[in-house]
Design an enzyme around this catalytic site. Sequence first.
Site, short mmCIF file in Angstrom:
data_model
loop_
_atom_site.label_atom_id
_atom_site.label_comp_id
_atom_site.label_asym_id
_atom_site.label_seq_id
_atom_site.Cartn_x
_atom_site.Cartn_y
_atom_site.Cartn_z
N ASP A 283 0.86 -1.18 0.00
CA ASP A 283 0.00 0.00 0.00
C ASP A 283 0.90 1.23 0.00
O ASP A 283 1.64 1.46 0.95
CB ASP A 283 -0.91 -0.02 1.24
CG ASP A 283 -2.03 1.00 1.19
OD1 ASP A 283 -1.90 1.99 0.43
OD2 ASP A 283 -3.04 0.82 1.89
N ARG A 285 -0.27 4.37 -0.31
CA ARG A 285 -1.05 5.57 -0.01
C ARG A 285 -0.48 6.33 1.19
O ARG A 285 0.15 5.75 2.07
CB ARG A 285 -2.51 5.20 0.28
CG ARG A 285 -3.28 4.74 -0.95
CD ARG A 285 -4.68 4.28 -0.59
NE ARG A 285 -4.66 3.07 0.22
CZ ARG A 285 -5.74 2.46 0.67
NH1 ARG A 285 -6.94 2.96 0.40
NH2 ARG A 285 -5.64 1.36 1.39
#
Length: 351
Positions: A283, A285
């Site tokens: 991930d 983000r």
Amino acid sequence: MSLTPSPIELRARALTDLRMGLPVVIDLPEPLVICAAETLTQGRLNSLRALGEVQAVVSKWRADTLKISAYDGDVARFVVPMAVDARWCHAVADPILDMSYPMKGPFQAVRDGNARGQRAAVVLLKAAHLLPMAITVHTDQALSSLTHLPVEIILDPGFGHVVSAPLPLQVSQAGRLHVYRPRGGGDEHYAVEIGTPDRATPVLTRLHSACFTGDILGSLRCDCGPQLKGALAQMGQEGAGVLLYLNQEGRGIGLANKMRAYALQDQGFDTVQANHRLGFEDDERDFQIGAELLKNLGFSSIRLMTNNPNKVARLEDQGLTVVERVPLIVGGTAQNRDYLQTKADKSGHLL
């Protein structure tokens, strides 16, 4: 006032240059010229070779797939042989080509010297949503026509509130849209207020990462579209809420790389494995963005709509109080069953 670009502005310029296939120089005692392998042309590769020995750098995840020793920890450097062309660089960078272009090694790993500039190059390529493999060469030539960056690249210049206006919605006629623009360029992010949320009480909140395929096209490969609609519907029912729509497509790797991950999933890899083969983390983000937007809007305490406990922890790390995790379990299909199971097994989602 100086008309000279600031380091933040130089970084924004460098991202565009790399996307277009133009080299960028990272200023070190011996400057490092970098190109994105994805956008490299044969002509540019020839020009780089005229400067000195050409090397490549990839993230450790991609290095693991290619069986290259990562002597620098999170990145691996290796020599680009004189006998190979730009197509070889594309194939090493892009796992979609692993099966059609299998004979790429053996690789000559590099372990001497400092990898500080190469590490910065991988960070820049990720920020540009390019495959995280750079083609590099040290040089003592000036190359004044290229964008030069300090190695201490500023990564988080923050955001500015651009505008807000009333926006009647199906779930609530009392809607309001706020637009935020990164000070260092890049994609804008949006905050949608439903009703008139009380800043003194925990607000029902959803951090929603943009998903073109799910939110717009109604893709059955993920649960993003139903989650977006479900979150807005619950906020409308309760009469108040805040939805942050963050432009971090594909868990922060961009739409093109997300489609590459889909292609890898069709070859039998799960979501996490596909990201790793591309060279990305599970991930990518940045949830600090959501925290910063909430604080700018005046919220410090929230009820977070998520199935991801890690998202709760990361927002609390940024100083927000998450008084409740509100489950949002919608959108299961035959096509995304394995995707959802991977989120539960490997990313800790509570499904």
